[in-house]
Design an enzyme around this catalytic site. Structure first.
Site, short mmCIF file in Angstrom:
data_model
loop_
_atom_site.label_atom_id
_atom_site.label_comp_id
_atom_site.label_asym_id
_atom_site.label_seq_id
_atom_site.Cartn_x
_atom_site.Cartn_y
_atom_site.Cartn_z
N HIS A 98 3.63 -2.45 3.16
CA HIS A 98 3.69 -1.10 2.60
C HIS A 98 5.02 -0.87 1.89
CE1 HIS A 98 0.67 -0.85 5.81
NE2 HIS A 98 0.13 0.13 5.11
N ASP A 148 0.81 -1.22 0.00
CA ASP A 148 0.00 0.00 0.00
C ASP A 148 0.85 1.27 0.00
OD1 ASP A 148 -2.13 -1.71 0.18
OD2 ASP A 148 -3.00 -0.80 1.97
N HIS A 178 -5.02 9.48 0.54
CA HIS A 178 -5.06 8.61 1.72
C HIS A 178 -5.86 9.22 2.88
CE1 HIS A 178 -3.69 5.62 4.66
NE2 HIS A 178 -3.22 4.92 3.63
N HIS A 207 -5.99 3.26 -4.17
CA HIS A 207 -5.91 3.48 -2.72
C HIS A 207 -6.19 4.96 -2.40
CE1 HIS A 207 -5.10 2.03 1.23
NE2 HIS A 207 -3.93 2.63 1.40
#
Length: 277
Positions: free
Chosen positions: A242, A97, A152, A148
């Site tokens: 990540h 991510d 964020h 995504h």
């Protein structure tokens, strides 16, 4: 962003786990028909595809979104994200991510290439702006790129129009850089609500959460990250890691250690197959 992330993750993690009861089987389809951006005026049938770059690993979206043939104009909407996959043998999915990040993403891609493994990257649109070349590399090497959001945010605190903007802008820049409109979406912090599911479906994306959280954003040490992955390894598991959002050097080192261990243990690291209905 990191301190805010830590605070929000504590409250949002429960939301990301709320869909365990709804885990569904992912269905394979003909990989010769690449997914495209959904039609802006759905009148029945599958979303319209575009001419896309070829890839031996390009896969199709799973059942559950797009216009319903028997009810034109309607869109199937999930009520919870997928938390794991189901398939033949001991398959697992690795997801990363918050990227792409020029400091860490190239190292992740290099390790995956060494072991001939495909993964999923849930990217932020703001990170793609200056790193489009990395998305082209992901496409060339058969990785799946998911949405995504742009910046964020915690989507459950945004208006519906703001949520759509975060998602749509990101899908548009992914399509330009990667060559395909994304078929997958992951909510930041694992925070989902009805608007997020509905808008994701309208934009032609399926929601994917995770089974095992490495908590690598806490920088617990590469060996701890590796231990969490190996302890959680099981058929159908989706691993969350990540490649951006802070110092991800530990995540990079951990991947170099746990990936060959998973493969030696007989796990097939794959990306989910998908199909239109």
């Amino acid at each position: 962003m990191l301190s805010r992330r830590r605070a929000l993750l504590i409250g949002a993690a429960v939301l990301g786990a709320a869909g365990a009861a709804g885990t569904a089987r992912l269905l394979a389809a003909d990989p010769a028909q690449p997914p495209g951006r959904p039609s802006a005026n759905p009148a029945g049938g599958a979303p319209q595809g575009r001419a896309q770059r070829a890839s031996a690993y390009r896969l199709q979206p799973i059942a559950g979104y797009g216009p319903v043939p028997s009810a034109p104009g309607r869109t199937l909407v999930r009520h919870e994200p997928f938390l794991r996959i189901a398939g033949r043998g001991p398959s697992m999915v690795l997801t990363f991510d918050d990227g792409p990040d020029p400091r860490y993403t190239p190292h992740v891609l290099r390790t995956l290439k060494v072991h001939d493994v495909r993964a999923m990257f849930f990217v932020c649109g703001s990170m793609v702006v200056e790193n489009k070349d990395m998305l082209r590399e992901m496409a060339d090497e058969g990785h799946i790129v998911g949405n995504h959001t742009w910046s964020h945010p915690l989507l459950t605190r945004l208006t519906r129009s703001a949520i759509r903007s975060e998602m749509e802008r990101t899908s548009e820049i992914i399509e330009k850089a990667y060559g395909e409109w994304p078929g997958w979406f992951r909510a930041p912090y694992g925070a989902w609500n009805r608007a997020v599911f509905e808008l994701g479906a309208e934009l032609g994306m399926e929601p994917l959460a995770w089974t095992v959280d490495t908590l690598d954003w806490q920088s617990p040490g590469a060996r701890t990250i590796e231990r969490r992955v190996m302890k959680g390894a099981a058929p159908g598991v989706v691993i969350l890691a990540h490649d951006a959002g802070g110092d991800r050097s530990q995540s990079v080192r951990a991947l170099r250690d746990y990936l060959p261990r998973l493969l030696d243990s007989g796990y097939h690291i794959t990306v989910p197959r998908r199909q239109f209905t």
